[in-house]
Design a protein around this motif. Structure first.
Motif, mmCIF file in Angstrom:
data_model
loop_
_atom_site.group_PDB
_atom_site.id
_atom_site.type_symbol
_atom_site.label_atom_id
_atom_site.label_comp_id
_atom_site.label_asym_id
_atom_site.label_seq_id
_atom_site.Cartn_x
_atom_site.Cartn_y
_atom_site.Cartn_z
ATOM 1 N N LEU A 1 0.898 -1.168 0.027
ATOM 2 C CA LEU A 1 0.108 -0.025 -0.017
ATOM 3 C C LEU A 1 1.015 1.225 -0.068
ATOM 4 O O LEU A 1 0.268 2.286 -0.461
ATOM 5 N N GLY A 2 1.994 0.862 0.631
ATOM 6 C CA GLY A 2 2.854 2.085 0.661
ATOM 7 C C GLY A 2 3.989 2.006 1.391
ATOM 8 O O GLY A 2 4.457 0.738 1.671
ATOM 9 N N GLN A 3 5.042 2.957 1.719
ATOM 10 C CA GLN A 3 6.149 3.031 2.401
ATOM 11 C C GLN A 3 6.072 3.830 3.703
ATOM 12 O O GLN A 3 5.387 5.041 3.660
ATOM 13 N N LEU A 4 6.530 3.517 4.913
ATOM 14 C CA LEU A 4 6.757 4.330 6.264
ATOM 15 C C LEU A 4 7.901 4.672 6.513
ATOM 16 O O LEU A 4 8.907 3.781 6.222
ATOM 17 N N TRP B 1 -2.633 12.924 7.179
ATOM 18 C CA TRP B 1 -3.099 13.703 6.493
ATOM 19 C C TRP B 1 -2.830 13.830 4.971
ATOM 20 O O TRP B 1 -1.334 13.716 4.816
ATOM 21 N N VAL B 2 -3.602 13.716 3.864
ATOM 22 C CA VAL B 2 -3.252 13.698 2.596
ATOM 23 C C VAL B 2 -3.962 14.850 1.733
ATOM 24 O O VAL B 2 -4.870 15.182 1.972
ATOM 25 N N TYR B 3 -2.967 15.318 0.569
ATOM 26 C CA TYR B 3 -3.437 16.592 -0.054
ATOM 27 C C TYR B 3 -4.653 16.085 -0.912
ATOM 28 O O TYR B 3 -4.457 15.009 -1.501
ATOM 29 N N ASP C 1 1.719 8.983 -9.264
ATOM 30 C CA ASP C 1 2.965 8.273 -8.777
ATOM 31 C C ASP C 1 2.792 8.362 -7.182
ATOM 32 O O ASP C 1 3.802 8.220 -6.553
ATOM 33 N N GLY C 2 1.589 8.359 -6.730
ATOM 34 C CA GLY C 2 1.098 8.199 -5.273
ATOM 35 C C GLY C 2 1.298 9.576 -4.679
ATOM 36 O O GLY C 2 1.496 10.744 -5.257
ATOM 37 N N GLU C 3 1.260 9.480 -3.350
ATOM 38 C CA GLU C 3 1.196 10.717 -2.552
ATOM 39 C C GLU C 3 1.634 10.639 -1.190
ATOM 40 O O GLU C 3 1.604 9.467 -0.551
ATOM 41 N N ASN C 4 2.222 11.689 -0.494
ATOM 42 C CA ASN C 4 2.951 11.523 0.864
ATOM 43 C C ASN C 4 1.712 11.609 1.801
ATOM 44 O O ASN C 4 0.712 12.109 1.577
ATOM 45 N N LEU D 1 1.989 6.901 0.033
ATOM 46 C CA LEU D 1 0.855 5.928 -0.490
ATOM 47 C C LEU D 1 0.943 5.746 -1.839
ATOM 48 O O LEU D 1 0.999 6.470 -2.626
ATOM 49 N N GLU D 2 0.861 4.416 -1.823
ATOM 50 C CA GLU D 2 0.754 4.022 -3.511
ATOM 51 C C GLU D 2 -0.552 4.442 -4.408
ATOM 52 O O GLU D 2 -1.576 4.508 -3.546
#
Length: 339
Positions: A50-53, A76-78, A98-101, A114-115
């Motif tokens: 799902l993503g990276q931490l 929080w996500v934009y 390309d996903g989001e922080n 986040l992917e």
């Protein structure tokens, strides 16, 4: 044995089982964990990424399953990188290509990435940002686990080993607490390094460093034959496909035909992005394809191969069935040309 003795032993066994159950329950929902290294988080144990931490993130443990911890990620996500959906508990999906922080507060400290396509629960919507949650799983060996009430669990400061890395080819000082050394950035844990371990940096891929650890281990000379015997030479593609989990981590020797040298794209989730690999096949008649993940120090050797050249390889099984193609992936240990 008299009745009183039997009753005593029976109560002792029941008491022991109850204690073990209470300990297990204590790990789930009453403990916390802190990531000791950057790590993927997944929808299921060893499932879709799902993503990276980022290292240093602390969270409460919901459930423990074998070597995996379940937890709730909140941040929080934009909004421009999200799209509204109606998928039961999920009301948003990451739509950015390309996903989001994901951050601790709007435009604040970075928690991870986040992917694209990751489903999220909505906790709060603001004009520019959304507070979201996702229940997920993380590899237990990449965390420091704390029991309920342990002081400093939530605010413990963990420094990533990469912060101590000097230029490539030089020595670095590992600073993380119980930092795992992985076969690949998304691979199996090979060892746990203690703080202050001296590491040799061989190559870098983003925040990841390929390192070499020098030390001593007990290995009597009589063990040499056993080590050679541990290389399996009679495993077929069919047997590997029939029991992929059983062979994971095993070392195989195969004669293959080289096709091309490739770089992994995002769709190949069993590799890290841009990881080099060899595309090969088992036989010239197209018996089946095999992927060989190439360590950076062997890239020059791999570039010297010619298409359709026969090679003999020894590799460790990363997976018996890649998610995208179903073909096996080996991590290359040695390569020899076949005359």
């Amino acid at each position: 044995m008299n009745v009183r003795s039997r009753l005593f032993r029976g109560f002792w066994v029941v008491g022991l089982l109850c204690a073990l159950l209470l300990i297990g329950e204590g790990l789930e929902g009453q403990s916390s964990a802190t990531l000791t290294t950057d790590e993927n988080f997944r929808a299921q144990p060893n499932g879709t990424v799902l993503g990276q931490l980022r290292a240093g993130l602390s969270f409460g443990v919901v459930e423990v399953t074998n070597d995996w911890l379940q937890f709730d990620l909140e941040g929080w996500v934009y909004n421009l990188s999200l799209q509204a959906i109606d998928r039961g508990e999920f009301g948003l999906v990451v739509s950015q290509e390309d996903g989001e922080n994901i951050r601790g507060r709007p435009n604040g400290e970075l928690l991870g990435h986040l992917e694209e396509g990751t489903f999220l629960e909505v906790l709060q919507r603001d004009p520019d940002w959304s507070l979201v949650r996702r229940r997920a799983w993380v590899w237990r060996r990449s965390t420091a686990l704390f029991a309920s009430g342990t002081s400093g669990a939530a605010d413990r400061s963990i420094t990533s080993a990469s912060s101590g890395v000097t230029p490539d080819g030089e020595w670095a000082l590992g600073r993380s607490v119980d930092a795992p050394i992985l076969s690949t950035p998304d691979g199996d844990t090979l060892a746990i390094s203690a703080p202050g371990t001296n590491l040799r940096v061989l190559a870098r891929e983003g925040n990841w460093a390929r390192v070499r650890l020098e030390g001593w281990m007990w290995l009597p000379e009589s063990a040499d034959g056993a080590a050679e015997a541990s290389i399996l030479t009679d495993v077929t593609l069919e047997s590997l496909a029939a029991a992929p989990d059983e062979y994971r981590g095993e070392v195989l020797q195969w004669d293959l035909q080289f096709i091309s040298l490739e770089r992994a794209e995002e769709l190949r989730t069993d590799f890290y992005v841009t990881e080099p690999f060899l595309l090969t096949r088992m036989g010239s008649d197209g018996e089946g394809f095999v992927y060989l993940a190439i360590p950076p120090e062997r890239l020059a050797e791999a570039r010297g191969l010619s298409p359709l050249e026969r090679i003999r390889v020894v590799g460790r099984v990363r997976t018996g069935a890649a998610r995208l193609t179903g073909s096996p992936i080996l991590e290359l240990l040695s390569l020899d040309r076949i005359p």
